[in-house]
Structures are given as structure tokens and as C-alpha cells.
Scaffold this motif. Structure first.
Motif, mmCIF file in Angstrom:
data_model
loop_
_atom_site.group_PDB
_atom_site.id
_atom_site.type_symbol
_atom_site.label_atom_id
_atom_site.label_comp_id
_atom_site.label_asym_id
_atom_site.label_seq_id
_atom_site.Cartn_x
_atom_site.Cartn_y
_atom_site.Cartn_z
ATOM 1 N N GLU A 51 71.097 -20.030 29.695
ATOM 2 C CA GLU A 51 71.463 -18.836 28.933
ATOM 3 C C GLU A 51 70.294 -18.312 28.107
ATOM 4 O OE1 GLU A 51 74.979 -19.017 26.527
ATOM 5 O OE2 GLU A 51 74.876 -16.861 26.155
ATOM 6 N N SER A 52 69.629 -19.197 27.350
ATOM 7 C CA SER A 52 68.655 -18.650 26.402
ATOM 8 C C SER A 52 67.232 -18.700 26.951
ATOM 9 C CB SER A 52 68.750 -19.369 25.054
ATOM 10 O OG SER A 52 67.813 -20.412 24.975
ATOM 11 N N GLU A 53 66.475 -17.682 26.557
ATOM 12 C CA GLU A 53 65.088 -17.567 26.988
ATOM 13 C C GLU A 53 64.283 -18.769 26.506
ATOM 14 O OE1 GLU A 53 66.933 -15.236 25.512
ATOM 15 O OE2 GLU A 53 66.945 -13.525 26.883
ATOM 16 N N LYS A 54 64.591 -19.225 25.288
ATOM 17 C CA LYS A 54 63.871 -20.382 24.741
ATOM 18 C C LYS A 54 64.096 -21.606 25.625
ATOM 19 C CE LYS A 54 65.333 -23.172 21.311
ATOM 20 N NZ LYS A 54 65.893 -23.504 19.975
ATOM 21 N N THR A 55 65.338 -21.815 26.056
ATOM 22 C CA THR A 55 65.637 -22.961 26.911
ATOM 23 C C THR A 55 64.869 -22.869 28.230
ATOM 24 O OG1 THR A 55 67.852 -23.024 25.963
ATOM 25 C CG2 THR A 55 67.497 -24.308 27.952
ATOM 26 N N ALA A 56 64.805 -21.663 28.800
ATOM 27 C CA ALA A 56 64.068 -21.503 30.062
ATOM 28 C C ALA A 56 62.608 -21.928 29.879
ATOM 29 C CB ALA A 56 64.154 -20.059 30.546
ATOM 30 N N LEU A 57 62.007 -21.530 28.733
ATOM 31 C CA LEU A 57 60.615 -21.920 28.472
ATOM 32 C C LEU A 57 60.492 -23.440 28.373
ATOM 33 C CD1 LEU A 57 59.321 -19.473 25.707
ATOM 34 C CD2 LEU A 57 58.918 -19.372 28.163
ATOM 35 N N LEU A 58 61.409 -24.063 27.612
ATOM 36 C CA LEU A 58 61.333 -25.512 27.417
ATOM 37 C C LEU A 58 61.487 -26.252 28.743
ATOM 38 C CD1 LEU A 58 63.455 -25.944 24.151
ATOM 39 C CD2 LEU A 58 60.962 -25.878 24.366
ATOM 40 N N MET A 59 62.411 -25.789 29.582
ATOM 41 C CA MET A 59 62.630 -26.444 30.865
ATOM 42 C C MET A 59 61.403 -26.274 31.765
ATOM 43 S SD MET A 59 65.434 -27.878 30.458
ATOM 44 C CE MET A 59 66.632 -28.314 31.688
ATOM 45 N N ALA A 60 60.808 -25.070 31.726
ATOM 46 C CA ALA A 60 59.625 -24.819 32.554
ATOM 47 C C ALA A 60 58.452 -25.685 32.093
ATOM 48 C CB ALA A 60 59.257 -23.338 32.513
ATOM 49 N N ILE A 61 58.347 -25.911 30.777
ATOM 50 C CA ILE A 61 57.267 -26.770 30.286
ATOM 51 C C ILE A 61 57.568 -28.229 30.638
ATOM 52 C CG2 ILE A 61 56.059 -27.649 28.232
ATOM 53 C CD1 ILE A 61 56.689 -24.861 26.932
ATOM 54 N N ALA A 62 58.821 -28.633 30.457
ATOM 55 C CA ALA A 62 59.186 -30.027 30.708
ATOM 56 C C ALA A 62 59.028 -30.390 32.176
ATOM 57 C CB ALA A 62 60.620 -30.281 30.256
ATOM 58 N N TYR A 63 59.409 -29.488 33.049
ATOM 59 C CA TYR A 63 59.435 -29.840 34.472
ATOM 60 C C TYR A 63 58.448 -29.063 35.316
ATOM 61 C CZ TYR A 63 63.478 -32.310 32.949
ATOM 62 O OH TYR A 63 64.301 -33.162 32.280
ATOM 63 N N GLY A 64 57.883 -27.986 34.736
ATOM 64 C CA GLY A 64 56.949 -27.171 35.500
ATOM 65 C C GLY A 64 57.709 -26.281 36.468
ATOM 66 N N ASN A 65 57.318 -25.012 36.533
ATOM 67 C CA ASN A 65 57.841 -24.153 37.593
ATOM 68 C C ASN A 65 57.067 -24.512 38.837
ATOM 69 O OD1 ASN A 65 59.699 -22.746 36.051
ATOM 70 N ND2 ASN A 65 58.234 -21.153 35.454
ATOM 71 N N ARG A 66 57.777 -24.720 39.925
ATOM 72 C CA ARG A 66 57.125 -25.203 41.138
ATOM 73 C C ARG A 66 57.617 -24.476 42.371
ATOM 74 N NH1 ARG A 66 58.108 -31.151 39.309
ATOM 75 N NH2 ARG A 66 60.209 -30.378 39.633
ATOM 76 N N ALA A 67 56.978 -24.814 43.518
ATOM 77 C CA ALA A 67 57.340 -24.161 44.779
ATOM 78 C C ALA A 67 58.827 -24.286 45.078
ATOM 79 C CB ALA A 67 56.515 -24.762 45.907
ATOM 80 N N ASN A 68 59.456 -25.388 44.649
ATOM 81 C CA ASN A 68 60.866 -25.563 45.022
ATOM 82 C C ASN A 68 61.868 -25.267 43.910
ATOM 83 O OD1 ASN A 68 60.077 -27.740 43.566
ATOM 84 N ND2 ASN A 68 61.190 -29.244 44.779
ATOM 85 N N GLU A 69 61.398 -25.009 42.693
ATOM 86 C CA GLU A 69 62.351 -24.665 41.628
ATOM 87 C C GLU A 69 61.642 -23.986 40.463
ATOM 88 O OE1 GLU A 69 63.708 -28.646 41.046
ATOM 89 O OE2 GLU A 69 62.313 -29.009 39.407
ATOM 90 N N PHE A 70 62.309 -22.995 39.887
ATOM 91 C CA PHE A 70 61.785 -22.425 38.645
ATOM 92 C C PHE A 70 62.942 -21.945 37.785
ATOM 93 C CE2 PHE A 70 62.134 -17.787 38.927
ATOM 94 C CZ PHE A 70 62.389 -17.602 40.264
ATOM 95 N N TRP A 71 62.615 -21.572 36.529
ATOM 96 C CA TRP A 71 63.637 -21.329 35.509
ATOM 97 C C TRP A 71 63.721 -19.875 35.088
ATOM 98 C CZ3 TRP A 71 66.926 -25.216 34.197
ATOM 99 C CH2 TRP A 71 66.578 -26.480 34.699
#
Ligand SMILES: [Zn+2]
Length: 364
Positions: free
Chosen positions: A250-270
Motif C-alpha cells: 500500500e505505502s510508497e515507503k514500504t515499497a522503498l524498504l522492500m526494494a532496499i531489503a530484497y533488491g528489485n530484480r529481473a524476477n520481482e520488483f516492488w
């Protein structure tokens, strides 16, 4: 039974600004009006829009939207006939009296849609000016115990989402750029040093397009001539990760945290939807058209609503993952914890599992 013709007459007469205005003081904002949203805990003007042109109101925060009848039903908690009776009284139409000679008016034609607002890409690219004093960015950099690999992602992620900073108000800017790299608008929110939203501040929340429409120095941005059409935060990354599953929080902040924690990658992004309203087939069309897998992550208070939305999409490749709020959640997070709170607590108590896919229990 209310005469169908009377209903048509009432629907022709009813004006959204009269109906919402009967309960709240409306502020004029361009060709629209605004007031605090009655359907969520709203403390700042700007999200709840009343559009006389379309004769509807909608909230960009909680997603409520509807015409005068729906407003009355939801706000007064009354049924359809009573909402019609309320309107009958307002417009001096006796709905319960039969009238044999009455002819209904022709339906009012819908106004043609206005062209879509797009903003210069340079605005987004200027994002770094003053970013070091942005409270959210400061908290992300210094308030979380990232491991070395995660820390190495921070700059890249802030760049990838074009995180900006409003120097006057201190708000963080989350640009909304669509799948064709058109800048549609931006959401601005103020954060406290602890990384939570500052909901008390005078400048706590705003939209780039609302600010432009209000600003008389920019006559080219006129709410009577162009219409802002928000998109999901992170939609522009579809082309960068052409084969990836799309994880939506839901929140933009969460999307950033998840992308930092797991990295946006070829098979998944936030991505972040910002609110329930954005989880519609229309808003998700660019993702659905590409046949991507969509995984939705509701916060604690949204599980049932998000599941209903997922159902309504009639799309086979969508799933709702409740692990963050049901399995990862601990009592110490508190009843009101959102995904970001849970994830930050997990990050701070190393180690977290290496990939988010380890967490995903169901394969949609
Ligand atoms: Zn609302």
C-alpha cells in the motif's frame, strides 16, 4: 415504492457539491472543491475531491468514491430509498406522491474527458537537490540496521524511484511515472525523524498536480483544461524488468524498504498502490495486459478489502500474500503496525531470509 421517473428527475437535479456541502464546509480548489474525507481519518485537505463537472466525489487516500446517492448512503448509513427521499426533500420533489402526467427529463450527457496532465521529465531528474536533508531519506540511511548488501542498494533504489524532496515544505516526493515513462503527478508527504508520517503538520500531504493547479504562477497547469490521472508508484519500472512479477504494497515507503531489503530484480520488483482505489482493472491494466503475476500485500487493517478487490479483478495471475501481517507480525509490533513496521523490526534483528520469495508461501 418510489416512482422510477421521480428517481430520474432527482438524479438530474442532484449536485454533489450541494450534498457534501450540506454536511461540510467546502473549499474551492480550481474547478473542484475539497473537504476533509469523512470516510477515513483525514487531517489534511487535498485528498477528498468534489467534482461538480463529473458530479462525483472521490478520495485519493482511502479510495472512497461515488455520486450524491452513494455519499448519502455511506455517510448517513441509510438505504437507497431513503437517500432518494433525502434528495427529494433537498430539491423539493415529493418522491412518495404519484404523478401520472410527469415526463422524465432526458439524461444529462457526460462531459468529454479532459486531456491527461503530463509533467516535464526534467522535474523528476532534478530530484537530488536537497535530498540529504529529507527526513525520510535520512531515516532510511541512518535509522535502520541494514546489512552491508542492503545498504549498498539504498542509493540505487532512491534513484530508481526518482525520490524527490520539496525544499520549502520538507516533504518527500513520490513521483508517479507510468509505463511509458510519462510523469503523471507526484504525491508529497512529510515524515518525522522516526520514519513515520507527520500527520499534524500544516504541510503534511499534497499532490503535485493540486499544488500546480492552485499556483497562479503556472497558468499552463489549469484544472479546467487538463486532468491528473494518478498511476501506481513504480509503474515506470515495468520496462526495466520486463519479465518480473509485480509485488504491490500500500505505502510508497514500504515499497522503498522492500526494494532496499530484497533488491528489485529481473524476477520481482516492488510497487505501491497508495490506496484501495488503485487496485482496479483499469489502473492495473498495463500489468495485466502483459500477463504478469501480481502479488498484493495488504496491511493489517486491509486484508478482507484487498482480497475482495483481487477477486473483482477477474484475473487469474493475482494473489494476496498476508504473510507480513499474519505470519511475520509479533505482538511487540502493535495492533496498528503496517508492513513497514514489521519489516523494519525484522531487518533490525538480523538476519532476515535472503530473498523475499522464501517468504511467499503461496504460488499464484
Ligand atoms: Zn478518504
Amino acid at each position: 415504492m418510489i416512482d422510477a421517473n421521480k428517481i430520474l428527475l432527482i438524479k438530474d437535479r442532484m449536485r454533489i457539491e450541494d450534498v457534501v456541502g450540506a454536511f461540510f464546509d467546502l473549499k474551492k480548489s480550481g474547478i473542484e472543491y475539497t473537504c476533509l474525507c469523512p470516510f477515513h481519518d483525514d487531517r489534511h485537505f487535498g485528498s477528498f475531491k468534489i467534482s461538480p463537472r463529473k458530479n462525483i466525489a472521490k478520495c485519493f487516500s482511502c479510495g472512497w468514491h461515488g455520486d450524491p446517492v452513494k455519499f448519502l448512503m455511506d455517510y448517513l448509513n441509510i438505504d437507497y430509498p431513503d437517500a432518494i427521499r433525502w434528495l427529494g426533500k433537498k430539491y423539493s420533489i415529493d418522491v412518495d406522491m404519484e404523478d401520472k402526467h410527469f415526463t422524465p427529463p432526458p439524461p444529462r450527457p457526460l462531459p468529454p474527458p479532459l486531456p491527461m496532465l503530463t509533467l516535464p521529465l526534467q522535474w523528476v531528474q532534478r530530484r537530488h537537490r536537497g535530498i540529504e536533508c529529507n527526513t525520510l531519506v535520512k531515516w532510511i540511511c541512518t535509522g535502520i540496521r541494514w546489512d552491508a548488501a542492503q545498504r549498498a542498494h539504498i542509493d540505487e533504489v532512491l534513484d530508481e524511484y526518482y525520490i524527490g524532496h520539496n525544499q520549502r515544505t520538507g516533504m518527500t516526493i513520490f513521483w508517479q511515472i507510468d509505463e511509458e515513462q510519462r510523469v503523471r503527478t507526484g504525491k508529497m508527504m512529510l515524515y518525522r525523524p522516526d520514519g513515520h508520517r507527520d500527520r499534524e503538520a500544516r504541510y503534511g500531504f499534497d499532490w503535485i498536480h493540486s499544488a500546480l493547479f492552485r499556483d497562479k504562477r503556472h497558468p499552463e497547469y489549469d484544472a479546467e483544461k487538463v486532468e491528473a490521472r494518478p498511476t501506481l508508484f513504480g509503474m515506470h519500472l515495468l520496462s526495466k524488468y520486463p519479465k518480473a512479477d509485480v509485488h504491490i504494497v500500500e505505502s510508497e515507503k514500504t515499497a522503498l524498504l522492500m526494494a532496499i531489503a530484497y533488491g528489485n530484480r529481473a524476477n520481482e520488483f516492488w510497487m505501491a498502490c497508495g490506496g484501495l482505489e488503485m487496485l482496479s482493472a483499469e489502473r492495473l491494466k498495463p500489468i495485466i495486459d502483459q500477463g504478469r503475476r501480481i502479488i498484493l500485500y495488504p496491511d493489517c487493517d486491509g486484508v478482507a478489502k484487498w482480497k475482495a478487490k483481487a477477486e473483482n479483478l477477474r484475473y487469474t495471475r493475482v494473489a494476496v500474500n498476508t504473510d507480513p501481517v499474519l505470519k511475520w507480525w509479533l505482538p511487540e509490533d502493535g495492533e496498528k503496525a503496517d508492513i513497514a513496521d514489521v519489516v523494519v523490526r525484522m531487518i533490525n534483528s538480523h538476519p532476515i531470509p535472503k530473498t523475499v520469495t522464501n517468504y511467499i508461501s503461496k504460488d499464484p
